[in-house]
Design a protein around this motif. Structure first.
Motif, PDB file in Angstrom:
ATOM      1  N   UNK A   1       0.839  -1.195   0.000  1.00 41.90           N
ATOM      2  CA  UNK A   1       0.000   0.000   0.000  1.00 41.90           C
ATOM      3  C   UNK A   1       0.879   1.251   0.000  1.00 41.90           C
ATOM      4  N   UNK A   2       0.370   2.362  -0.556  1.00 44.52           N
ATOM      5  CA  UNK A   2       1.147   3.610  -0.536  1.00 44.52           C
ATOM      6  C   UNK A   2       1.557   4.025   0.878  1.00 44.52           C
ATOM      7  N   UNK A   3       0.649   3.870   1.847  1.00 43.18           N
ATOM      8  CA  UNK A   3       0.979   4.255   3.216  1.00 43.18           C
ATOM      9  C   UNK A   3       2.113   3.370   3.759  1.00 43.18           C
ATOM     10  N   UNK A   4       2.021   2.057   3.472  1.00 37.52           N
ATOM     11  CA  UNK A   4       3.073   1.138   3.904  1.00 37.52           C
ATOM     12  C   UNK A   4       4.403   1.495   3.264  1.00 37.52           C
ATOM     13  N   UNK A   5       4.354   1.924   2.005  1.00 36.16           N
ATOM     14  CA  UNK A   5       5.599   2.293   1.329  1.00 36.16           C
ATOM     15  C   UNK A   5       6.183   3.576   1.920  1.00 36.16           C
ATOM     16  N   UNK A   6       5.293   4.448   2.411  1.00 37.57           N
ATOM     17  CA  UNK A   6       5.781   5.656   3.082  1.00 37.57           C
ATOM     18  C   UNK A   6       6.486   5.287   4.388  1.00 37.57           C
ATOM     19  N   UNK A   7       5.869   4.375   5.157  1.00 47.09           N
ATOM     20  CA  UNK A   7       6.503   3.910   6.401  1.00 47.09           C
ATOM     21  C   UNK A   7       7.845   3.254   6.069  1.00 47.09           C
ATOM     22  N   UNK A   8       7.853   2.403   5.035  1.00 47.91           N
ATOM     23  CA  UNK A   8       9.084   1.723   4.641  1.00 47.91           C
ATOM     24  C   UNK A   8      10.149   2.742   4.239  1.00 47.91           C
ATOM     25  N   UNK A   9       9.754   3.788   3.522  1.00 48.11           N
ATOM     26  CA  UNK A   9      10.703   4.812   3.109  1.00 48.11           C
ATOM     27  C   UNK A   9      11.364   5.459   4.325  1.00 48.11           C
ATOM     28  N   UNK A  10      10.541   5.762   5.335  1.00 44.42           N
ATOM     29  CA  UNK A  10      11.106   6.355   6.546  1.00 44.42           C
ATOM     30  C   UNK A  10      12.081   5.383   7.208  1.00 44.42           C
ATOM     31  N   UNK A  11      11.711   4.099   7.252  1.00 44.89           N
ATOM     32  CA  UNK A  11      12.594   3.098   7.860  1.00 44.89           C
ATOM     33  C   UNK A  11      13.922   3.030   7.110  1.00 44.89           C
ATOM     34  N   UNK A  12      13.855   3.072   5.772  1.00 44.10           N
ATOM     35  CA  UNK A  12      15.082   2.983   4.967  1.00 44.10           C
ATOM     36  C   UNK A  12      15.982   4.186   5.203  1.00 44.10           C
ATOM     37  N   UNK A  13      15.389   5.375   5.173  1.00 42.01           N
ATOM     38  CA  UNK A  13      16.193   6.589   5.347  1.00 42.01           C
ATOM     39  C   UNK A  13      16.806   6.604   6.743  1.00 42.01           C
ATOM     40  N   UNK A  14      16.022   6.151   7.735  1.00 35.07           N
ATOM     41  CA  UNK A  14      16.565   6.046   9.092  1.00 35.07           C
ATOM     42  C   UNK A  14      17.773   5.120   9.113  1.00 35.07           C
ATOM     43  N   UNK A  15      17.599   3.939   8.553  1.00 37.68           N
ATOM     44  CA  UNK A  15      18.685   2.966   8.557  1.00 37.68           C
ATOM     45  C   UNK A  15      19.905   3.460   7.810  1.00 37.68           C
ATOM     46  N   UNK A  16      19.645   4.183   6.713  1.00 36.56           N
ATOM     47  CA  UNK A  16      20.729   4.706   5.881  1.00 36.56           C
ATOM     48  C   UNK A  16      21.519   5.778   6.628  1.00 36.56           C
ATOM     49  N   UNK A  17      20.786   6.602   7.408  1.00 33.75           N
ATOM     50  CA  UNK A  17      21.446   7.736   8.074  1.00 33.75           C
ATOM     51  C   UNK A  17      22.141   7.309   9.358  1.00 33.75           C
TER      52      UNK A  17
END
Lengths: 278, 278, 278, 278
Positions: free
Chosen positions: C206-222
């Motif tokens: 879902x778009x909302x799930x992908x938004x949550x995933x995006x935040x998780x990825x950027x967090x992990x990346x940073x």
């Protein structure tokens, strides 16, 4: 437009380029909001379901922003002392590209993908940032990164060679029957692997191919340390250099804390640090 | 409750806020165990097979912890000098969110997903950590990270712009027929790629799209060096600054090793280092 | 065995623990070869096609190494002054686990997976390394890492809390119908995402799930910048500290290069650096 | 060829090895263009659709470059004082491997994959880079990396052991029915996981396997800090060492900024920094 008084032009220039005056700050804030809103509108319009329901409304929003940015572009041309130089500058081109696609879409109705160029509007925010309080921090960072340019360049070239070699190797080992249909495609796989992205859309099937892939992964995993080391050393050096910036006029001692006002050795007053302190 | 003597309130306050007394330490340890147990219970209950077999038992466990934490919440309100301020603080809200969903589930039976909020209980452990011996280390780290806030902010914004541009680019190049159905979805792909996560649920199919993806990967692979450099330089600077903390009272020399007891230049005794040494 | 002369025991002890004598070095080299060969044999035996063709031969090899390592284990027990302490030490247990599974497989014929434990033999190489010339480098590294233990611990705990929160969030947002069947499984997804591994076996739909995933990825990346910064600062500090290790006996100057033999200020001979120099 | 005058040979030597003369620089530039063009031609020829349409044309291009590089190889042999030593050097072998496959393909018509070896031509660019202005930067970087060799070696070995253990563990836990058909294949999975590449071609299916995988991921995510720290500390140390390079001839003070021309303590003129300054 040329009938307006020079003072009028002066006032617009202050609003557009000013960062200290209330009018200039209000303008910057409004511009950021307008840019972000228009980018969000472009994005939403690309979603099929939203386009079908709100397409007309978004079409109106788009024209509102296009006219707004066109006006801003013309004012910038007008208040600039050397309009041509502005028009050919990086931000001048970005400003133009932000509005032109919408006009073209009137003439060429099918040019849907062209409209995506408007997403470049987001680049315009950098200009506002450059004029704002973040300038000093961004400058420091930019300078440190600029100084690493050559070392990073050498590193990137070496990585590219490693990628070409791994790509060629896997092409020989796995071959077209396992998805590695050509060297360019194998190099794409090598980039996916060495950068540790790992889509998995192409992956080695034979034990030998998996051994080559393992080497590529470990290489990619280990060499990330190199650019990190280069950048870190440069930023650290800039940190330390800032401590050596000021000298006590009495005892010539360096190494003062950025917020120190007196020499920690002899108590003489220190010169103020430059504006580029953190 | 208000009928209890002030000394009773004082005792509870010591237990809850104390970190040096045996009672306070025992309370902290029990609370950590209770928090972790209740979080594990919430997690297990979400597994279908476990829910079906041990659902009733876990329901009881859940109510045990809910009542326990409710009691703790009320005691915290009671012993606090400014209860309202506590209730509106970050941990006050977390404490409330830890118990409210269970009560709501009595009134609204279908609110299963709401119960997941209870996983936020895990945040409560941070409070206990803050009061414990780890405080100094965490503080040092926190301070160093806080000082990088603006630089990291600029970096994250730049990354976001890069992601939007790569997302728009791949949308134009690959298009809906290859899975890039909208700009937001393409931006999701760009985030997956630039952060080197690489699910592979959406991946470019055309050679041109793979070229764009390769650039996005190499960008993401290289720029991770920047935040790492910023954070490392700040932590290193904090390390070095600790060497300059102490000054010889006789010859004013700095630069003493953290474990030095006498000035290495003139042999005068040095002041003891602050409690925030490593 | 107890009938052998003490000098015989002394000789074995020299062979096993000695790293300077030719006999000791030959023993270490042979042991490394034996360990690696036996691990490779275990691995090859797990490949179905190799097991079918060379199974009998590998069975013989396995028994050869098992008897060899059993002999070594017994000799180590014999020459050790405190055999029980050795038997309960980390390497004592590893030595035992390296041979026991083969004996058990005689009694319990179906215990195939048990045999995999023998891959732990690879750990035994660390003991030999510890006794070798690499000791100093590894020690330096180990000390620096040990000093970061608490900071890294705090960081890892914070990452774990972030992972639990992202896992719970995605469970609520995506739900079992999209593959997030339970909180533990959602947390597994969060770990895959935050560490930027990104298998793609479970991914948000879902778009909302992908938004949550995006935040998780950027967090992990940073946040990878944080442990890197901690470790780098510590290793850098160790580097700098080494420069301050030696002091000129005449002018008390520090800051000498590790390979300097005379004070660079006054020319007085410097003390030799400690054995832990690079 | 031996009938040519020594001065002719001298001239060729200048062209090939010279980096300051116009002729030498023109030669280097032409060679880089020739190498890159020929590598691109090899890559394009591997794409099926391009091979079918332009195969004949690319065949001609290939022979042109092969003859060109063969000529260059022979001239290098001829102008070299010790031809055999050149022929056996790294670049001598690369030069030979760049042309031999094309000749072999005349004799053995089916040796298509052999032709991929020609992609190694890209390595030849390094030689030209070595002779160019980038030498100093690359040298600095190379020296810093060389000094980390042993520490990185220890780290890589430890990572390998960790990978073997995780691979064996997942083999026991998941087993052949979930895709982990042998220990080598499981080790391949462990490499994919620990390096955070994460193809997803093999991924754990059982909860226990996912727990093992989670540990492997977190390990891989955290330990990348170690090589980064090692490399960064070394590059930083090289940076700092450059500050200590110059000494005031009067007061023997070190610690001068790279751009300083006078001693900051006593004002005496400083020696110029070496050519290896940044």
């Amino acid at each position: 437009m040329s009938s307006q008084s020079p003072s009028q032009r002066e006032r617009w220039r202050h609003i557009i380029f000013g960062t200290d005056t209330p009018a200039g700050q209000r303008f910057d804030l409004l511009l950021i909001i307008a840019i972000l809103s228009s980018v969000v509108a472009v994005m939403l319009d690309s979603v099929q379901s939203i386009h079908q329901r709100y397409g007309d409304w978004l079409y109106g929003v788009e024209w509102f922003f296009t006219l707004l940015f066109t006006g801003e572009y013309l004012i910038r041309l007008w208040v600039s002392d050397r309009p041509l130089r502005y028009a050919r500058s990086f931000f001048g081109v970005v400003d133009l590209l932000s509005v032109v696609p919408t006009y073209i879409s009137l003439l060429v109705p099918g040019a849907n993908y062209l409209l995506t160029i408007r997403a470049l509007r987001v680049l315009r925010i950098f200009r506002i940032m450059k004029l704002a309080a973040l300038m000093s921090e961004a400058n420091q960072l930019g300078l440190a990164l600029a100084r690493t340019r050559r070392k990073i360049g050498i590193f990137m070239f070496s990585v590219l060679v490693v990628i070409i070699i791994f790509g060629s190797l896997i092409y020989v080992v796995e071959g077209p029957s396992n998805g590695f249909t050509s060297i360019p495609r194998s190099i794409y796989w090598a980039i996916v692997t060495v950068t540790t992205v790992g889509y998995g859309d192409i992956s080695p099937q034979t034990p030998l191919g998996q051994a080559v892939a393992s080497m590529a992964m470990i290489t990619g995993y280990a060499i990330i340390a190199v650019p990190t080391g280069i950048v870190t050393a440069e930023i650290s050096a800039a940190h330390i250099a800032r401590r050596y910036e000021r000298e006590c006029p009495n005892c010539h001692r360096h190494d003062h804390d950025p917020d120190a006002r007196f020499c920690k050795q002899c108590g003489t007053g220190l010169p103020k640090p430059g504006d580029d302190g953190s």
